[in-house]
Design a protein around this motif. Structure first.
Motif, PDB file in Angstrom:
ATOM      1  N   GLN A   1       0.824  -1.219   0.000  1.00  0.00           N
ATOM      2  CA  GLN A   1       0.000   0.000   0.000  1.00  0.00           C
ATOM      3  C   GLN A   1       0.854   1.264   0.000  1.00  0.00           C
ATOM      4  O   GLN A   1       0.326   2.375   0.050  1.00  0.00           O
ATOM      5  N   GLY A   2       2.156   1.074  -0.015  1.00  0.00           N
ATOM      6  CA  GLY A   2       3.047   2.220  -0.024  1.00  0.00           C
ATOM      7  C   GLY A   2       3.402   2.752   1.347  1.00  0.00           C
ATOM      8  O   GLY A   2       3.973   3.845   1.454  1.00  0.00           O
ATOM      9  N   VAL A   3       3.079   2.015   2.408  1.00  0.00           N
ATOM     10  CA  VAL A   3       3.399   2.469   3.768  1.00  0.00           C
ATOM     11  C   VAL A   3       4.900   2.342   3.993  1.00  0.00           C
ATOM     12  O   VAL A   3       5.498   1.298   3.721  1.00  0.00           O
ATOM     13  N   ARG A   4       5.475   3.392   4.516  1.00  0.00           N
ATOM     14  CA  ARG A   4       6.908   3.440   4.729  1.00  0.00           C
ATOM     15  C   ARG A   4       7.210   3.848   6.172  1.00  0.00           C
ATOM     16  O   ARG A   4       6.333   4.271   6.916  1.00  0.00           O
ATOM     17  N   SER A   5       8.471   3.748   6.528  1.00  0.00           N
ATOM     18  CA  SER A   5       8.908   4.144   7.857  1.00  0.00           C
ATOM     19  C   SER A   5       8.512   5.590   8.128  1.00  0.00           C
ATOM     20  O   SER A   5       8.715   6.474   7.290  1.00  0.00           O
ATOM     21  N   GLY A   6       7.918   5.826   9.288  1.00  0.00           N
ATOM     22  CA  GLY A   6       7.476   7.158   9.671  1.00  0.00           C
ATOM     23  C   GLY A   6       6.023   7.440   9.367  1.00  0.00           C
ATOM     24  O   GLY A   6       5.443   8.370   9.941  1.00  0.00           O
ATOM     25  N   ASP A   7       5.401   6.673   8.447  1.00  0.00           N
ATOM     26  CA  ASP A   7       3.973   6.831   8.199  1.00  0.00           C
ATOM     27  C   ASP A   7       3.187   6.384   9.423  1.00  0.00           C
ATOM     28  O   ASP A   7       3.646   5.557  10.210  1.00  0.00           O
ATOM     29  N   ARG A   8       1.966   6.898   9.552  1.00  0.00           N
ATOM     30  CA  ARG A   8       1.144   6.525  10.700  1.00  0.00           C
ATOM     31  C   ARG A   8       0.074   5.506  10.305  1.00  0.00           C
ATOM     32  O   ARG A   8      -0.606   5.661   9.269  1.00  0.00           O
ATOM     33  N   VAL A   9      -0.069   4.487  11.143  1.00  0.00           N
ATOM     34  CA  VAL A   9      -1.072   3.435  10.978  1.00  0.00           C
ATOM     35  C   VAL A   9      -1.874   3.393  12.271  1.00  0.00           C
ATOM     36  O   VAL A   9      -1.289   3.340  13.362  1.00  0.00           O
ATOM     37  N   VAL A  10      -3.209   3.415  12.174  1.00  0.00           N
ATOM     38  CA  VAL A  10      -4.022   3.509  13.383  1.00  0.00           C
ATOM     39  C   VAL A  10      -5.050   2.383  13.430  1.00  0.00           C
ATOM     40  O   VAL A  10      -5.452   1.834  12.396  1.00  0.00           O
ATOM     41  N   GLY A  11      -5.467   2.054  14.655  1.00  0.00           N
ATOM     42  CA  GLY A  11      -6.436   0.991  14.862  1.00  0.00           C
ATOM     43  C   GLY A  11      -7.598   1.422  15.734  1.00  0.00           C
ATOM     44  O   GLY A  11      -7.382   1.900  16.863  1.00  0.00           O
ATOM     45  N   TYR A  12      -8.804   1.274  15.208  1.00  0.00           N
ATOM     46  CA  TYR A  12     -10.041   1.497  15.970  1.00  0.00           C
ATOM     47  C   TYR A  12     -10.517   0.108  16.345  1.00  0.00           C
ATOM     48  O   TYR A  12     -11.332  -0.503  15.667  1.00  0.00           O
ATOM     49  N   LEU A  13      -9.957  -0.424  17.440  1.00  0.00           N
ATOM     50  CA  LEU A  13      -9.995  -1.858  17.679  1.00  0.00           C
ATOM     51  C   LEU A  13     -10.191  -2.189  19.158  1.00  0.00           C
ATOM     52  O   LEU A  13      -9.694  -1.476  20.038  1.00  0.00           O
ATOM     53  N   PRO A  14     -10.863  -3.307  19.432  1.00  0.00           N
ATOM     54  CA  PRO A  14     -10.897  -3.838  20.796  1.00  0.00           C
ATOM     55  C   PRO A  14      -9.634  -4.641  21.085  1.00  0.00           C
ATOM     56  O   PRO A  14      -8.740  -4.764  20.226  1.00  0.00           O
ATOM     57  N   ASN A  15      -9.567  -5.191  22.283  1.00  0.00           N
ATOM     58  CA  ASN A  15      -8.369  -5.899  22.744  1.00  0.00           C
ATOM     59  C   ASN A  15      -8.373  -7.342  22.242  1.00  0.00           C
ATOM     60  O   ASN A  15      -8.636  -8.282  22.989  1.00  0.00           O
ATOM     61  N   THR A  16      -8.058  -7.508  20.974  1.00  0.00           N
ATOM     62  CA  THR A  16      -8.026  -8.824  20.347  1.00  0.00           C
ATOM     63  C   THR A  16      -6.689  -9.039  19.657  1.00  0.00           C
ATOM     64  O   THR A  16      -5.862  -8.122  19.549  1.00  0.00           O
ATOM     65  N   LEU A  17      -6.495 -10.250  19.139  1.00  0.00           N
ATOM     66  CA  LEU A  17      -5.260 -10.576  18.421  1.00  0.00           C
ATOM     67  C   LEU A  17      -5.041  -9.641  17.243  1.00  0.00           C
ATOM     68  O   LEU A  17      -3.893  -9.308  16.912  1.00  0.00           O
ATOM     69  N   HIS A  18      -6.115  -9.197  16.600  1.00  0.00           N
ATOM     70  CA  HIS A  18      -5.963  -8.328  15.436  1.00  0.00           C
ATOM     71  C   HIS A  18      -5.135  -7.084  15.771  1.00  0.00           C
ATOM     72  O   HIS A  18      -4.301  -6.647  14.970  1.00  0.00           O
ATOM     73  N   ALA A  19      -5.390  -6.492  16.936  1.00  0.00           N
ATOM     74  CA  ALA A  19      -4.677  -5.276  17.313  1.00  0.00           C
ATOM     75  C   ALA A  19      -3.189  -5.550  17.493  1.00  0.00           C
ATOM     76  O   ALA A  19      -2.341  -4.745  17.082  1.00  0.00           O
ATOM     77  N   VAL A  20      -2.845  -6.680  18.103  1.00  0.00           N
ATOM     78  CA  VAL A  20      -1.437  -7.025  18.314  1.00  0.00           C
ATOM     79  C   VAL A  20      -0.738  -7.228  16.976  1.00  0.00           C
ATOM     80  O   VAL A  20       0.366  -6.722  16.744  1.00  0.00           O
ATOM     81  N   VAL A  21      -1.376  -7.967  16.061  1.00  0.00           N
ATOM     82  CA  VAL A  21      -0.781  -8.239  14.755  1.00  0.00           C
ATOM     83  C   VAL A  21      -0.608  -6.945  13.965  1.00  0.00           C
ATOM     84  O   VAL A  21       0.445  -6.702  13.359  1.00  0.00           O
ATOM     85  N   ALA A  22      -1.630  -6.099  13.958  1.00  0.00           N
ATOM     86  CA  ALA A  22      -1.545  -4.846  13.201  1.00  0.00           C
ATOM     87  C   ALA A  22      -0.437  -3.953  13.753  1.00  0.00           C
ATOM     88  O   ALA A  22       0.324  -3.348  12.985  1.00  0.00           O
ATOM     89  N   PHE A  23      -0.343  -3.856  15.076  1.00  0.00           N
ATOM     90  CA  PHE A  23       0.716  -3.040  15.678  1.00  0.00           C
ATOM     91  C   PHE A  23       2.096  -3.569  15.303  1.00  0.00           C
ATOM     92  O   PHE A  23       2.981  -2.814  14.871  1.00  0.00           O
ATOM     93  N   LEU A  24       2.322  -4.864  15.475  1.00  0.00           N
ATOM     94  CA  LEU A  24       3.643  -5.419  15.199  1.00  0.00           C
ATOM     95  C   LEU A  24       3.994  -5.319  13.719  1.00  0.00           C
ATOM     96  O   LEU A  24       5.159  -5.092  13.360  1.00  0.00           O
ATOM     97  N   ALA A  25       2.999  -5.469  12.847  1.00  0.00           N
ATOM     98  CA  ALA A  25       3.259  -5.328  11.418  1.00  0.00           C
ATOM     99  C   ALA A  25       3.684  -3.905  11.091  1.00  0.00           C
ATOM    100  O   ALA A  25       4.634  -3.681  10.323  1.00  0.00           O
ATOM    101  N   ALA A  26       2.977  -2.919  11.674  1.00  0.00           N
ATOM    102  CA  ALA A  26       3.344  -1.524  11.444  1.00  0.00           C
ATOM    103  C   ALA A  26       4.740  -1.239  11.986  1.00  0.00           C
ATOM    104  O   ALA A  26       5.579  -0.611  11.315  1.00  0.00           O
TER     105      ALA A  26
END
Length: 673
Positions: free
Chosen positions: A143-168
């Motif tokens: 998607q063209g995301v690079r170092s320094g770009d911001r990625v945000v999550g509107y998320l409850p406390n589930t595995l999805h949030a952990v995976v998205a954070f670590l991927a970012a």
């Protein structure tokens, strides 16, 4: 000098380390490691702490080596000589948080246990976690995301949030999260500041036995973030996704397997942005770095909580709160993290104890309110459940009253160490807590944490012992914020922490250093109670009132009124089927007089239907005080910062009358104890 009534000091600790267990702890091994490096023996925790704050380069380099924190790039110094808040750590070093979080565990072992309020449980191995993070990071790169770009999550406390954070984090993008109890406006007040390029949004969450569909709010949030190029629909409830072109299903974003590739970023590259509660204005974006978090969280989790491979770590939290970030950091030390998405008291008050027993949790974190509710409900976790794996019971978010320490000993287990901790979102860590080698005294926090030069300052900026003073930190910590978002000259950051004592961090809490080395935090210094020139801590009143039968919760305020009078009311929320009778008022006043002091007795005791809190459960003392002084609701707190805006609005009826007499309205004479 600050004067206050001190609670009696207990003669002996309620808990002391078992010598054999302490000798096998990680902090004991670290102490031996340091002794070999320095040629000096550290006989106990106080001597180790003294060295850790006197020799910051030696201590933090020892932490990095002991936990094998891997860096690339050329660096010669652990920290430079610039005073706070300009201190730089390991200048020239490069590393990546996600690389350390995903390097430890055996591929077949469980890394994450995810539990929904409905009981749905999913175990994710280290290999599966790495696979999901690698696949999602690959999608982000496409998607063209690079170092320094911001990625945000509107998320409850589930595995999805952990995976998205670590991927970012793995690609050097900056992460921020917001729970779905916030509406679209509240989330946008935070995320819009960051101009994110990708939004992860769940279809909803569960709370108190109900499903909350958040697809409409997610769509509104996406519309409020024009910088977002792609949105990932996260199927927490299994609801259908919308058909917009820029909305991608979670499973499609993970459809292409890829190895994890970790971007090496500068030590002080931003890792995440945490937001202040927003009760006093637009939420502040607090930026922490990859390297500082790695150093501090290895220390706190590995040494103070003694977490490592084979341990299971559950701290009740939502993605709004810094404790979510701390739980994810359990992966750094190889522990299995347990995520719970739901109410801590559904279907009953035993829920967190049940989870701790079922999943053999080693370290369980709760709030003081949860422990008090467990006691009032007559729970017997130690008798009724298998808590044999539980070593440490953590508590944070508010001062923990002495009676809760006794309740844990008597009803959870005498070998369970109570680890009351004081810290904050500001440092995404702690100032004071415990270790396997520290005693525990009821109502007290065992000790300052290693590497934290913690003091109580009087009004003249002098350290005091045995007296209440301002909680300050006199030397740099690696997890102090890099900066505030959209604060280009650093003025807001400087004013927030360094405006009172130049070069010294003032946190805004009242604190006492006891003669035996422990710490007592007695409330916010900016919401001080002041009776006849004597400053009092609200925590001393809560410790008495909130444990009494029939009292669900209480709030005490000291307000200077326009007519020059000082008014100190106590507001109480009662349990069902209880009334605030004259007898109960007298009992409350008597208990406060006897167990705190006559000065702590309020001017008035008033029953209210509910109390307002921040989204992380802290009582809104300052906003309520300002309402009592005549401010409007919109002047004291943002609606999305409060868990129950109606509860906050209720307090406007106690403001001074518009006639300017300064008399609270309505007439409160019948409430006086």
């Amino acid at each position: 000098m600050v004067n206050t009534t001190q609670r009696p000091q207990p003669a002996t600790p309620i808990w002391e380390p078992d010598p054999s267990e302490a000798a096998h702890s990680r902090i004991a091994r670290f102490t031996d490691f340091v002794a070999r490096r320095t040629g000096t023996t550290y006989a106990d925790y106080p001597s180790l702490w003294a060295w850790s704050v006197q020799d910051l380069p030696g201590f933090w380099s020892a932490v990095a080596e002991f936990f094998d924190i891997r860096t690339s790039g050329a660096w010669e110094r652990v920290l430079d000589d610039a005073p706070m808040p300009s201190t730089r750590w390991l200048p020239g070093a490069r590393l990546n948080y996600a690389e350390h979080a995903l390097r430890t565990g055996d591929s077949r072992d469980t890394a994450v246990i995810s539990v929904g309020e409905d009981g749905t449980t999913k175990l994710t191995t280290w290999a599966e976690l790495r696979g999901q993070v690698g696949a999602l990071a690959g999608w982000l790169r496409r998607q063209g995301v690079r170092s320094g770009d911001r990625v945000v999550g509107y998320l409850p406390n589930t595995l999805h949030a952990v995976v998205a954070f670590l991927a970012a984090a793995s690609i050097g993008a900056v992460w921020s999260a917001c729970g779905q109890d916030y509406g679209a406006d509240g989330a946008a007040n935070r995320f819009a500041q960051l101009e994110p390029v990708v939004l992860f949004a769940a279809d909803g969450y569960r709370w108190n036995g109900r499903q909350h569909d958040r697809r409409t709010e997610s769509a509104a949030l996406r519309a409020a973030l024009p910088s977002v190029r792609a949105t990932v629909h996260v199927p927490n409830l299994g609801l259908a996704t919308s058909a917009e072109d820029d909305v991608v299903r979670w499973e499609d974003a993970l459809a292409h397997p890829a190895e994890c590739v970790f971007e090496q970023v500068p030590f002080d590259a931003p890792l995440w942005v945490l937001f202040s509660s927003g009760t006093t204005g637009t939420p502040k974006g607090i930026v922490h770095g990859h390297g500082g978090v790695l150093l501090d969280h290895h220390k706190l989790l590995g040494l103070h909580l003694d977490l490592g491979p084979g341990d299971r770590f559950l701290w009740y939290t939502t993605t709004n709160w810094m404790m979510w970030n701390m739980v994810v950091s359990g992966l750094l030390v190889g522990a299995t993290i347990v995520l719970y998405d739901g109410s801590p008291t559904h279907p009953g008050p035993r829920r967190l104890w049940d989870l701790a027993a079922k999943h053999h949790v080693s370290v369980l974190g709760v709030s003081p309110g949860y422990l008090q509710a467990s006691a009032k409900a007559g729970l017997e976790p130690g008798r009724d459940l298998d808590l044999s794996a539980l070593r440490i019971l953590g508590s944070t978010g508010a001062p923990l009253p002495a009676q809760s320490y006794h309740w844990v000993r008597d009803h959870v287990g005498p070998r369970v160490q109570v680890s009351s901790t004081s810290g904050g979102t500001d440092i995404v860590s702690g100032f004071a807590g415990s270790a396997p080698t520290t005693p525990v005294w009821p109502g007290e926090i065992s000790a300052p944490l290693l590497g934290v030069a913690l003091e109580a300052f009087d009004a003249d900026g002098r350290p005091v012992t045995g007296e209440v003073g301002e909680l300050v930190v006199t030397r740099p910590m690696p997890s102090m914020p890099l900066y505030f978002w959209n604060d280009p000259d650093g003025s807001r950051y400087h004013q927030a922490y360094f405006g009172s004592y130049p070069g010294v961090w003032r946190h805004g809490d009242w604190m006492t250093r006891t003669p035996h080395g422990s710490v007592i935090v007695s409330g916010r210094s900016d919401s001080t109670l002041n009776r006849h020139g004597v400053r009092l801590g609200s925590a001393d009143i809560y410790a008495v009132v909130d444990e009494l039968p029939g009292i669900r919760e209480s709030l005490v305020i000291g307000a200077e009124l326009p007519n020059g009078q000082y008014w100190m009311p106590l507001f109480v929320v009662l349990e069902p089927a209880h009334e605030l009778t004259d007898g109960l008022r007298d009992a409350l006043a008597s208990a406060i007089r006897t167990r705190a002091s006559p000065r702590h007795v309020p001017d008035t005791i008033i029953q209210v239907p509910a109390l307002p809190h921040t989204r992380t459960g802290k009582k809104l003392e300052i906003p309520v005080k300002r309402l009592l002084q005549g401010a409007r609701v919109d002047q004291v707190a943002g609606r999305e910062a409060v868990d129950d805006i109606a509860a906050l609005e209720y307090f406007t009826r106690f403001a001074p009358s518009t006639a300017g007499t300064g008399s609270p309205t309505p007439d409160l004479t019948e409430h006086t104890p």
